[in-house]
Design an enzyme around this catalytic site. Structure first.
Site, PDB file in Angstrom:
ATOM      1  N   SER A 298      -6.879 -16.097  32.502  1.00  0.00           N
ATOM      2  CA  SER A 298      -8.065 -15.714  31.731  1.00  0.00           C
ATOM      3  C   SER A 298      -7.651 -15.645  30.273  1.00  0.00           C
ATOM      4  O   SER A 298      -6.572 -15.158  29.942  1.00  0.00           O
ATOM      5  CB  SER A 298      -8.539 -14.339  32.200  1.00  0.00           C
ATOM      6  OG  SER A 298      -9.263 -13.715  31.170  1.00  0.00           O
TER       7      SER A 298
ATOM      8  N   GLU B 165       2.916  -6.479  22.796  1.00  0.00           N
ATOM      9  CA  GLU B 165       1.650  -7.209  22.711  1.00  0.00           C
ATOM     10  C   GLU B 165       1.053  -7.078  21.311  1.00  0.00           C
ATOM     11  O   GLU B 165       0.568  -8.056  20.730  1.00  0.00           O
ATOM     12  CB  GLU B 165       0.658  -6.676  23.739  1.00  0.00           C
ATOM     13  CG  GLU B 165      -0.669  -7.417  23.732  1.00  0.00           C
ATOM     14  CD  GLU B 165      -1.680  -6.794  24.697  1.00  0.00           C
ATOM     15  OE1 GLU B 165      -2.152  -7.507  25.588  1.00  0.00           O
ATOM     16  OE2 GLU B 165      -1.975  -5.588  24.562  1.00  0.00           O
TER      17      GLU B 165
ATOM     18  N   GLU C 296     -14.166 -11.506  30.867  1.00  0.00           N
ATOM     19  CA  GLU C 296     -13.415 -12.078  31.980  1.00  0.00           C
ATOM     20  C   GLU C 296     -14.330 -12.314  33.174  1.00  0.00           C
ATOM     21  O   GLU C 296     -14.202 -13.312  33.883  1.00  0.00           O
ATOM     22  CB  GLU C 296     -12.263 -11.136  32.360  1.00  0.00           C
ATOM     23  CG  GLU C 296     -11.277 -11.782  33.267  1.00  0.00           C
ATOM     24  CD  GLU C 296      -9.924 -11.087  33.232  1.00  0.00           C
ATOM     25  OE1 GLU C 296      -9.557 -10.542  32.178  1.00  0.00           O
ATOM     26  OE2 GLU C 296      -9.246 -11.103  34.265  1.00  0.00           O
TER      27      GLU C 296
ATOM     28  N   GLU D  21     -15.941 -15.427  32.618  1.00  0.00           N
ATOM     29  CA  GLU D  21     -15.014 -16.547  32.891  1.00  0.00           C
ATOM     30  C   GLU D  21     -15.013 -16.850  34.381  1.00  0.00           C
ATOM     31  O   GLU D  21     -15.043 -18.012  34.798  1.00  0.00           O
ATOM     32  CB  GLU D  21     -13.583 -16.195  32.468  1.00  0.00           C
ATOM     33  CG  GLU D  21     -13.317 -16.263  30.973  1.00  0.00           C
ATOM     34  CD  GLU D  21     -11.832 -16.076  30.693  1.00  0.00           C
ATOM     35  OE1 GLU D  21     -11.054 -17.029  30.940  1.00  0.00           O
ATOM     36  OE2 GLU D  21     -11.431 -14.969  30.253  1.00  0.00           O
TER      37      GLU D  21
ATOM     38  N   CYS E 246      -1.239   0.690  35.468  1.00  0.00           N
ATOM     39  CA  CYS E 246      -0.810   1.424  34.275  1.00  0.00           C
ATOM     40  C   CYS E 246      -0.514   2.895  34.542  1.00  0.00           C
ATOM     41  O   CYS E 246       0.210   3.513  33.779  1.00  0.00           O
ATOM     42  CB  CYS E 246      -1.858   1.302  33.188  1.00  0.00           C
ATOM     43  SG  CYS E 246      -2.236  -0.413  32.823  1.00  0.00           S
TER      44      CYS E 246
ATOM     45  N   GLU F 151      -0.058 -14.253  18.325  1.00  0.00           N
ATOM     46  CA  GLU F 151      -1.413 -14.638  18.754  1.00  0.00           C
ATOM     47  C   GLU F 151      -2.440 -13.557  18.446  1.00  0.00           C
ATOM     48  O   GLU F 151      -3.637 -13.820  18.452  1.00  0.00           O
ATOM     49  CB  GLU F 151      -1.428 -14.903  20.269  1.00  0.00           C
ATOM     50  CG  GLU F 151      -0.617 -16.090  20.732  1.00  0.00           C
ATOM     51  CD  GLU F 151       0.838 -15.736  21.014  1.00  0.00           C
ATOM     52  OE1 GLU F 151       1.308 -14.656  20.574  1.00  0.00           O
ATOM     53  OE2 GLU F 151       1.523 -16.547  21.665  1.00  0.00           O
TER      54      GLU F 151
END
Ligand SMILES: Cc1cc2nc3c(=O)[nH]c(=O)nc-3n(C[C@H](O)[C@H](O)[C@H](O)COP(=O)(O)O)c2cc1C
Ligand code: SF4
Ligand code: SF4
Ligand code: SF4
Ligand code: SF4
Ligand code: SF4
Ligand code: SF4
Ligand code: FES
Ligand code: FES
Lengths: 825, 580
Positions: free
Chosen positions: B323, B365, B283, B286, B508, B370
C-alpha cells in the site's frame, strides 16, 4: 570503525569456485571460508559479503563464524609464517623462550606481521609433534627439537630472502602421490570375476583373502596368492623391504631426505626395482626417529640420517648383515626386542607403522573390513550393539561413556534419520594419538565408523578432523575414495541394502569443537558454541536428529571387538575399564612417543618401563593426564593404575590420552597457569562462569607467578574453581579448573613459595628469577658471547657479571656455561 | 501423558511433560533468578544464574540450570542451598568485574535486571578486578545506540532479532573473553539490515542497547518562543504509559494525556489515531480499487516502519504490492504542516511537531527522505518513545495518573475506534474492513469486529465476504512470521488479498519504544485495554468520523485524489545490504 581489508580483491576466482560447488548448503560455510582463505591468503571483507549473498546466509552469521575460529584471518599474512608451538609438551620443553626471542628478533607480537609484510609470527596449540618437542612450524613445515640458535638462523634466512610476490599461500605439508600398486585386489583373476569399481562383488573380500571364489581355478588362486604376498610384503619378487616412518615426528626430524638417498644409492647399485619401499604411519618411538625398518632381519634402525644410507644399502641390503651401530642398542635388533615396545600391548596400533596407510589392500590383507563384512552379511545391527555393550568398551575421547550404551540409546530413538560422527578434533595440546591412528591406519577407523553407522542405523556419517592435521585429512579422503571403489562405502554396501555416506569435515581451529554439541554446531556451519545437555546428541543432535559422537580410538577398537569378540577385548584391562588405551607420552622422559598399554597398567610402568624414566640427572615430578581438562599425578602416587576411575579418584582424568611428564625444572604453578591460559583462550564465550571466571583465575595466577600474589588468592582460586566447575555449561568450563585444583592439592608448597617467599623453586617464573654468575667463573666468555642482549661483561679469566636490569632471563648463559658457574636464584 | 511429579525444596509439585525446573519452581511460587532466559526465545542456558541443586541417585549433587533442565519424575531439587547462593553471587561478581558499574549515570538505573540482582544477592563489594572488554559505542542510527561495554552476553538481542524478527542483524562475534554481540563486520548498525524495531532493546537486561534520546531537543524546542510546538501521540500509548507511573499494564490514561501534554507546553495536542482514521480511508480505498481491478494482490499494509524497512531489505520484490499510504504518524505530520498551517495561517517552518510513539522505528521513519515535504521540511520533527515521554513528564514534575481529564484538539485530535485499533495486531485490518465493507456494500450491515483477526497467534488467517467478494485476509506480527508468509506467497502457495504486517509482536502495544518490561503477558493486557477502549467509542468506523469527512470536504477532495496522493502516499525503495 568497521573492518575493512587493505585492498579490494578480485572476486572472480571466488565466484567461479562457488559456481562450481555442487552441494553448496549453508552448513558448508566453514569449508567455503577455508577455500576462500586458500584463494586470497586471508578473508577480505568483500569476499565475505559475496559469500553471504551467494549462500544466502545473514552477514552477521558469516562474521560470527569467521571470528569464532582461529584459523580465519581478516588481514593478509606475511610472505612467511612462523608458528611456535605453545602446546603442553613444547611448553614443558621451553618453547616459551622462542616466543620471547621472536618478539625481540622481529619486533612484533604473536599474531602480527612485520611491517615489511615478510614474516607473520603466531603461536599454535600443539601441532602433534610433541614427541620431538619443542616444535616450530615454518611455512607449514614442522621443525622438531628446535633450539634458540636454530630458530635465529631460520628467521635470519627468511628475513634475508627476497620478498615473494603474487598470492601468499601457506604451504601445507606435501605428501607424495599415493603409492600406486601395480596390481590391486580389485584386479580380476580372469574373465569370470565380475567385480568392478561400480559394481563390486559382495563376496570380494572372502574371494581375495581366502580364495573362496565364485569359480574354482588353480591358476586364478595362484594369481591371488601372489597378490596376497605382494600386499603383505612377503613376496620373493623383492630382495628387501624398507619401511620408512612417515609419522610427523620422524618427518619433522629429517625423514624426508632419506628415501631419496635410498633411491639414489639403490640405483647406483642397479637394484632399485628389487627393493620395495613402504611408507608407514608413526612407528611410535618418536624419540629415536627418523626410524627405518628393513626386512629381511626386521632390523630397527634409529636416528637414521641420509649419510647412513650408503652403509645400510651396502651392508644390509647387499650383504644381508645388520648395521649394528644404528640399532636401538646392542640387544635390540628388532622392534620386538626394544623394551619400549615389549611392555606395550599394541592392538589398536597393530597396523600403525606397519602398513602403507594409503593402500587399502594392505589393510584388507591384515584382516581389515572382515568385521564389517561379517556383521553386514551374517549379523545384524542389534548384534553389533550387543557385542559392543558386552565388551564394555568405554569412549576413548575422555568421558569414558560406555559406547554400546550410547549406540543403544541412538538406536532406540523413534526418529529414523540418525547420524554418526567421528570426533577427530584432538585439541588437547600434547596429544597425538588420534592423529597417529588416522595417519597410520585410516581404514581401521573407517571400518569402525561403518560398523557404528550400521549399528545405530545412520546413513550419513561425518569425520570431524582438526584442520591442523592436513595429512590425516588427506589420508582419510584417500581412504574413503578407496573404500568407495571397493564397494565398502556408499550405496547398497556389500550388496546388503545398507547405504552409508561418509564425509570428512575440517575443523577450523577451536578446541571447544571437540565437545560434542559444539562439534555438531560446527558441522552445521555455525559457531562452535556448546549446547545445554540434556538433550544429549544421541537424542537430539545434528539438525535435531539422533547423533552419536565417538572418538577416533573408540572407533578403531570396534572392528577388533567385532572380529575377535567381547571376551577377547576384555582379556586385557580392568573390569570397569577393559581393553587398551593409547597415550602420547611426551615431556621430561627419556623416550617419548606413542604408547598402547592395557588399562590398569600403573603410571610408573608407563613412565619407567616404557618411557625409560627421567632424562639423565633429573627426577620426575609429576605426570599430567587429560591435558587442560585433567590433573597431575605426583611422583609419590605413580603406582596408580591407569583407568578412568582410579585417575579420577586422584583428581586426575583419563582424558583422551595426552601424558606429559614434568620434572624438577617444571614450575607447577606456571604449568597450571599454562593450561588455564589455554582453556581461557579456547572458551567459547557462551557462559559466564567459564568466560569470565577463567579470566579472573588466570589473572590471579598471573599475579602469583609475577610475585604479586596474596595469601587470600588461594581461597579466591578455590572458590572460583568450585563455581566454574559446578556451573559451567560444558565440559570445557567444567574441567578448566582441574589443573589448578590438582596442583593446589599436590603442590601447594610451590604456590606458597611464590606468594610468601617470592621464589620459584624450578627457576621458571621470570619475575622471580635472577641469573647470577658464581665466584668460580673461569671467565671463559662463553656466556657473554651467547647473551642476546649483551648484558654480561668481564675480563677474560676474571669472574663475569650480569647487568641485572638489562637481563631478559633467557637462560642462555645458564645453558652454555661449561663450568656450571651460572646459577638461577 | 501424565504429569511429572518431583520435589522442589521438599515441596511436592506436579507439572506437565516438557516443563523445565524453572516452570516447576514457578508453579509453587519459587522465584529463581534468570538473566538469559526468556519464554519468547529458545533456551540457551548461558548465564547460569538459575542454577539449582539436583540430587544424584548416589546421594551426591550437581548444579543444573533451572531454565533449561527438564523436570523428571522423582527428581529432588533444592533451589537455595548455600552452594547455590554462593554460585549465583559469584556469577554476579564475575559480571561486575567486566562491567562499567556506572549506575548513577546509566539510563537503566532503577530498571536494570543486573542492578536488581546485585541488591537481591546483597553484593556489597567488588570482589574481582581485572581487564575489561572495551568496544566502541555505536551511535550511528537515529533510533538506537549500542553500548557493548555494558553487555553481559545474555544473547537475547541476538535471539530476538534472529528468531522472532528473522532479521539477524546481530550475532555473537569473537570467542571466549572477547566475545561480544554486534552487527556484521563490526559495521555501524545503520549500515546493516537492522530495521530498528527495538525488540532487542526490550530484551536487553542491562543498558547495552538504548534509545537514542531526543528529550533534550524537545525541551529546547519547548523553551523556544519562536517555535510552535505541536504533539501527536500514538494509540497504544494510552494503554501502556501508566506502567511508567506504577500502574498495572493495560490501565487506560487516554484522558490524562492531553492534560499532560498541554502542561508540558505543547500548543496543540493531536492524536495519531486521527491519522490512522485517514490511513483507513486511503488504504481501504486502495483495497477497493485492487478488488475492482482484480489485483495486484495481496495489498500489504505499510503503517509499521519496521516492517517497511524489513521489506525493503529482505523482500524488495513485494514493493509493487505495498500500500502506498503513509503511516498515521506521517499523515498527521503532513496534514499538520499543510492543512492545519494554512487554516491557522502559520508558517509551517515554525511548527515543531513532536510524535510520541511506542516505536523506535518511527524515529527512522520520520527521517526517511521519502517523507520530506516540498521545501525540505520534515513532516515530523522528532519522535519520542513512550519511555522518553515518561522521562519528560517526570522532568516536568507531572504525575500523569493524578491529572484532571482533558481532550485532544479538534479535527487532527479527533478519532474513532478504528484509528485506535492500529495499536494492536490485526487492528489495522479490522479498522479497514469496517470501512471497506461499507464501501463495497453500502446497504449491508457489516460487522464491527472480526474475531479471526484477534488473539495473539503469530499468523492469523481467514476470509470475509464483503459485497460479492470473498476477501482472503492474513494478519501477521513479528517479522519472522512475516517472512514465513512472504516466502509462501513468493512460492505461490498462498492466496491472500489483504495482508497486514506489524513488525513487533503484538503490534505496537509491543513496540520497541514501550515501557520495560514488555512481556507476552503485558502485551495481552495492553491489547485488552485497546479493545475495551474501542468498544466504548461513540464512532468506530473511520468514514463516519466528522473530522475525516471535513478534511476530505475542505481539503483533499476524496480518498486517493490527486492531492491525497501528493500528501498521504509515499514510495519504497530496495535497500542494501540485502537481507537473507
Ligand atoms: C572441551 C572438550 C574437548 C573435547 N575434545 C575432544 C577431542 O578432541 N576428541 C574426542 O574424541 N573427544 C573430545 N571431547 C569429548 C567429546 O565431547 C565426546 O565426549 C567424545 O567425542 C565422545 O566419544 P567417546 O564416547 O568415543 O569418547 C572433548 C570434550 C570437551 C568438553
Ligand atoms: S563452559 Fe566454556 S566452552 Fe563450554 S559453553 Fe560455557 S563458555 Fe562455552
Ligand atoms: S644474562 Fe643470561 S639470562 Fe640474562 S639475557 Fe643474558 S644470556 Fe639471557
Ligand atoms: S546497566 Fe545496570 S548495572 Fe550496569 S551501570 Fe547501568 S544500571 Fe548499573
Ligand atoms: S532493532 Fe530489531 S532488527 Fe535491529 S538489531 Fe534490534 S531486534 Fe534486530
Ligand atoms: S546487548 Fe543486551 S541483550 Fe544483547 S547480549 Fe548484551 S546484554 Fe544481552
Ligand atoms: S509494529 Fe508498531 S511499534 Fe513495531 S515497528 Fe511497527 S509501528 Fe513500530
Ligand atoms: S607439538 Fe607442541 S605440544 Fe604437541
Ligand atoms: S537463565 Fe538459566 S542459564 Fe541464564
Amino acid at each position: 570503525m568497521s573492518i575493512q581489508g587493505p585492498d579490494t580483491p578480485d572476486l572472480q576466482p571466488l565466484r567461479q569456485m562457488l559456481a562450481a560447488w555442487e552441494d553448496l548448503e549453508p552448513r558448508k560455510l566453514i569449508a567455503v571460508l577455508q577455500k576462500t582463505q586458500g584463494l586470497y591468503g586471508y578473508l577480505p571483507v568483500a569476499a565475505l559479503d559475496f559469500i553471504a549473498e551467494h549462500m544466502r546466509i545473514p552477514e552477521a552469521r558469516v562474521y560470527g563464524v569467521t571470528t569464532f575460529y582461529s584459523q580465519f584471518r581478516l588481514t593478509p599474512q606475511g610472505d612467511h609464517v612462523i608458528q611456535v608451538c605453545d602446546g603442553t609438551a613444547c611448553n614443558v620443553k621451553g618453547s616459551g623462550h622462542f616466543v620471547d626471542e621472536l618478539v625481540s628478533l622481529l619486533g612484533i607480537r604473536p599474531g602480527e606481521t612485520t611491517p615489511d609484510g615478510k614474516i607473520t609470527f603466531q603461536t599454535v596449540a600443539c601441532v602433534g609433534a610433541c614427541g620431538v618437542a619443542p616444535a616450530v612450524v615454518v611455512d607449514g613445515e614442522v621443525h622438531g627439537r628446535m633450539t634458540s640458535a636454530a630458530l635465529r638462523k631460520t628467521v635470519n634466512a627468511l628475513l634475508e630472502a627476497p620478498p615473494r610476490s603474487g598470492s601468499r599461500k601457506v604451504a601445507l605439508p606435501v605428501v607424495g602421490a599415493p603409492a600406486r600398486k601395480a596390481r590391486t585386489f580389485l584386479d580380476r583373476c580372469c574373465g569370470k570375476c565380475k567385480t568392478s569399481p561400480d559394481n563390486p562383488c559382495p563376496d570380494f573380500l572372502r574371494c581375495r583373502l581366502e580364495g573362496e571364489s565364485c569359480h574354482d581355478d588353480p591358476a586364478c588362486e595362484a594369481y591371488r596368492e601372489e597378490l596376497r604376498k605382494l600386499v603383505r610384503h612377503t613376496s620373493e619378487a623383492f630382495e628387501a623391504h624398507v619401511f620408512l616412518c612417515k609419522g610427523l615426528t620422524c618427518d619433522a626430524s629429517g625423514e624426508a631426505g632419506i628415501r631419496k638417498a635410498f633411491e639414489n644409492e639403490l640405483a647406483r647399485h642397479g637394484i632399485l626395482d628389487k627393493v620395495e619401499f613402504i611408507e608407514t604411519g608413526c612407528m611410535g618411538l618418536c624419540e629415536v626417529g627418523p626410524i627405518v625398518q628393513i626386512s629381511p632381519h626386521e632390523a630397527f634402525y634409529c636416528r637414521v640420517r641420509a649419510e647412513d644410507v650408503p652403509e645400510i644399502v651396502e651392508r644390509h641390503i647387499l650383504k644381508h648383515e645388520v648395521v649394528e651401530r644404528l640399532l636401538y642398542d646392542r640387544d635390540c635388533r628388532t622392534e620386538a626386542d626394544i623394551p619400549f615396545y615389549k611392555a606395550q600391548v599394541r592392538r589398536v596400533l597393530s597396523n600403525t607403522g606397519k602398513i602403507d596407510p594409503e593402500n587399502i589392500d594392505e589393510y584388507i590383507a591384515r584382516g581389515g573390513y572382515r568385521a564389517l563384512y561379517d556383521a553386514i552379511r551374517g549379523g545384524s545391527p542389534e548384534k553389533v550393539v550387543e557385542t559392543i555393550l558386552a565388551s564394555g568398551l568405554r569412549g576413548r575421547g575422555g568421558g569414558g561413556f560406555p559406547t554400546g550404551r550410547k549406540w543403544a540409546i541412538a538406536r532406540s530413538q523413534p526418529d529414523p534419520e540418525r547420524y554418526l560422527v567421528c570426533n577427530a578434533d584432538e585439541g588437547d595440546p600434547g596429544a597425538f594419538m588420534d592423529r597417529s591412528v588416522l595417519e597410520g591406519d585410516p581404514h581401521r577407523v573407517i571400518e569402525g565408523i561403518l560398523l557404528g553407522a550400521y549399528a545405530i542405523g545412520a546413513r550419513k556419517a561425518f569425520i570431524y578432523c582438526r584442520a591442523e592435521y592436513p595429512l590425516a585429512i588427506r589420508r582419510l579422503e584417500v581412504a574413503c575414495e578407496q573404500a568407495r571403489a571397493y564397494g565398502l562405502l556408499g550405496k547398497n554396501l556389500l550388496g546388503a541394502g545398507f547405504d552409508i555416506d561418509l564425509e570428512v569435515v575440517q575443523g577450523a581451529g577451536a578446541f571447544v569443537c571437540g565437545e560434542e554439541t559444539a562439534l555438531i554446531a560446527s558441522i552445521e556451519g555455525k559457531r562452535g558454541m556448546a549446547q545445554n545437555k540434556p538433550p544429549f546428541p544421541a537424542e537430539h543432535g545434528f539438525r535435531g536428529h539422533p547423533t552419536c559422537v565417538n572418538n577416533v580410538e573408540t572407533f578403531a577398537n570396534v572392528p577388533l571387538i567385532i572380529a575377535n569378540g567381547a571376551d577377547w577385548f576384555r582379556s586385557v584391562g580392568t573390569h570397569n575399564s577393559p581393553g587398551t588405551k593409547i597415550f602420547s607420552l611426551s615431556g621430561k622422559v627419556r623416550l617419548t612417543g606413542l604408547v598402547e598399554v592395557p588399562m590398569g597398567t600403573t603410571m610408573r610402568q608407563v613412565l619407567e618401563e616404557i618411557g625409560g624414566g627421567a632424562p639423565e640427572a633429573s627426577a620426575i615430578k609429576a605426570a599430567q593426564t587429560g591435558g587442560p581438562s585433567g590433573g597431575c599425578i605426583p611422583e609419590h602416587l605413580m603406582n596408580v593404575a591407569i583407568d578412568y576411575d582410579s585417575l579420577k579418584a586422584l583428581g586426575g582424568m583419563m582424558g583422551s590420552g595426552g601424558l606429559v611428564v614434568t620434572d624438577r625444572d617444571t614450575c607447577m604453578v606456571a604449568f597450571a597457569r599454562f593450561f588455564l591460559s589455554f582453556t581461557q583462550h579456547e572458551s567459547c564465550g557462551k557462559c559466564i562462569p567459564c568466560r569470565e571466571g577463567t579470566k579472573r583465575m588466570l589473572e590471579i595466577l598471573d599475579r602469583i607467578v609475577a610475585g604479586e600474589g596474596k595469601m587470600s588468592d588461594l581461597d579466591e582460586l578455590r572458590n572460583l574453581a568450585a563455581v566454574i566447575r559446578r556451573t559451567s555449561a560444558c565440559g570445557l568450563g567444567q574441567s578448566a579448573p582441574n589443573p589448578v585444583l590438582s596442583t593446589l592439592q599436590y603442590f601447594e608448597h610451590e604456590y606458597l613459595a611464590h606468594i610468601r617467599d617470592l621464589r620459584c623453586t624450578a627457576g621458571v617464573c621470570k619475575s622471580l628469577l635472577r641469573y647470577h654468575i658464581l665466584d668460580f667463573c673461569r671467565g671463559c666468555t662463553a656466556c657473554a658471547r651467547k647473551c642476546p642482549v649483551q648484558c654480561i661483561s668481564g675480563e677474560r679469566g676474571q669472574v663475569f657479571v650480569i647487568d641485572q636490569p638489562r637481563c631478559t632471563k633467557c637462560g642462555e648463559c645458564y645453558r652454555v656455561c661449561p663450568f656450571n658457574a651460572v646459577a638461577k636464584v | 501423558m501424565t504429569d511429572i511429579a518431583l520435589s522442589i525444596n521438599g515441596i511436592p509439585v506436579e507439572v506437565p511433560p516438557g516443563s523445565t525446573l524453572l516452570d516447576a519452581a514457578h508453579a509453587i511460587g519459587v522465584r529463581i533468578p534468570t538473566l538469559c532466559h526468556d519464554p519468547q526465545l529458545t533456551i540457551s542456558g548461558a548465564c547460569r544464574m538459575c542454577v539449582v541443586e539436583v540430587a544424584n541417585p548416589d546421594g551426591s549433587t550437581r548444579l543444573e540450570p533451572a531454565c533449561s533442565y527438564p523436570a523428571r519424575d522423582g527428581m529432588s531439587v533444592r533451589t537455595n542451598t548455600a552452594e547455590v547462593r554462593n554460585a549465583r553471587r559469584t556469577i554476579i561478581e564475575l559480571i561486575l568485574a567486566n562491567h562499567p558499574r556506572a549506575c548513577q549515570t546509566c539510563v537503566r538505573n532503577g530498571r536494570c535486571q543486573l542492578q536488581s540482582l546485585c541488591r537481591e544477592y546483597s553484593i556489597d563489594e567488588i570482589r574481582y578486578e581485572g581487564e575489561k572488554r572495551c568496544f566502541e559505542v555505536d551511535t550511528s542510527t537515529v533510533a538506537l545506540t549500542r553500548h557493548p561495554d555494558y553487555c553481559i552476553l545474555c544473547g537475547k538481542c541476538v535471539k530476538v532479532c534472529r528468531e522472532v524478527q528473522g532479521v539477524h542483524a546481530l550475532d555473537y562475534v569473537n570467542r571466549g573473553f572477547n566475545t561480544i554481540t554486534m552487527p556484521a563486520f563490526d559495521r555501524d548498525l545503520a549500515h546493516t539490515v537492522c530495521v530498528l524495531c527495538g525488540q532487542c532493546l526490550l530484551k536487553c537486561p542491562v543498558a547495552a542497547i538504548r534509545d537514542r534520546s531526543y528529550v533534550d531537543e524537545v525541551e529546547e524546542a519547548l523553551d523556544d518562543p519562536q517555535r510552535i510546538c505541536i504533539v501527536q501521540i500514538a494509540p497504544s500509548i494510552r494503554a501502556s504509559v501508566g506502567e511508567l507511573f506504577g500502574l498495572p499494564p493495560g490501565t487506560l490514561l487516554t484522558n490524562k494525556i492531553p492534560t499532560a501534554l498541554r502542561r508540558l507546553g505543547f500548543r496543540h495536542v493531536f492524536d495519531t489515531d486521527f491519522g490512522a482514521d485517514m490511513a483507513v480511508m486511503e488504504e481501504g480505498h486502495e483495497l477497493v480499487e485492487r478488488i475492482r481491478n482484480a489485483g495486484p494482490f495481496p495489498l500489504i499494509t505499510s503503517c509499521s516502519p519496521g516492517w517497511v524497512k524489513y521489506m525493503e531489505h529482505f523482500f524488495p520484490d513485494f514493493i509493487p504490492m505495498m500500500s502506498s499510504t503513509k503511516s498515521p504518524q506521517q499523515i498527521v505530520g503532513a496534514l499538520t504542516k499543510t492543512f492545519f498551517a494554512q487554516r491557522m495561517g502559520i508558517d509551517p517552518a515554525r511548527i515543531y511537531l513532536v510524535s510520541i510513539m511506542p516505536c523506535s522505528a518511527k524515529k527512522y521513519e520520520s527521517q526517511r527522505p521519502e517523507t520530506r515535504m516540498d521545501g525540505g521540511l520534515h513532516e515530523v520533527d522528532v519522535v519520542l518513545t513512550t519511555r522518553e515521554f515518561g522521562d519528560l513528564l517526570r522532568l516536568h514534575e507531572i504525575d500523569l495518573p493524578s491529572l484532571p481529564d482533558g481532550d485532544f484538539d479538534p479535527i487532527l485530535g479527533e478519532s474513532t475506534g478504528a484509528g485506535l485499533m492500529f495499536g494492536v495486531t490485526g487492528g489495522m485490518m479490522e479498522a479497514s474492513l469496517r470501512t471497506v465493507a461499507t464501501v463495497l456494500d453500502p446497504k449491508g450491515e457489516p460487522p464491527l469486529e472480526f474475531p479471526l483477526l484477534r488473539g495473539t497467534s503469530g499468523i492469523k488467517r481467514g476470509s470475509v465476504i464483503v459485497g460479492d467478494h470473498e476477501v482472503h485476509l492474513c494478519a501477521v506480527h513479528g517479522l519472522g512470521n512475516a517472512r514465513k508468509i512472504l516466502e509462501s506467497i513468493r512460492s505461490g502457495k498462498e492466496n491472500i488479498h489483504f495482508l497486514e504486517v506489524m513488525a513487533c509482536p503484538g503490534g505496537c502495544v509491543g513496540g520497541g519504544g514501550q515501557p520495560l518490561p514488555t512481556t507476552d503477558e503485558i502485551r495481552k493486557r495492553r491489547i485488552e485495554a485497546m479493545y475495551f477502549e474501542d468498544r466504548g467509542k461513540p464512532i468506530r468506523q473511520a468514514h463516519r468520523s466528522p473530522a475525516v469527512r471535513q478534511i476530505y470536504r475542505d481539503f483533499l477532495g476524496e480518498p486517493l485524489s490527486h492531492k491525497a496522493h501528493e500528501l498521504l502516499h509515499t514510495t519504497y525503495t530496495p535497500r542494501t545490504p540485502r537481507g537473507f
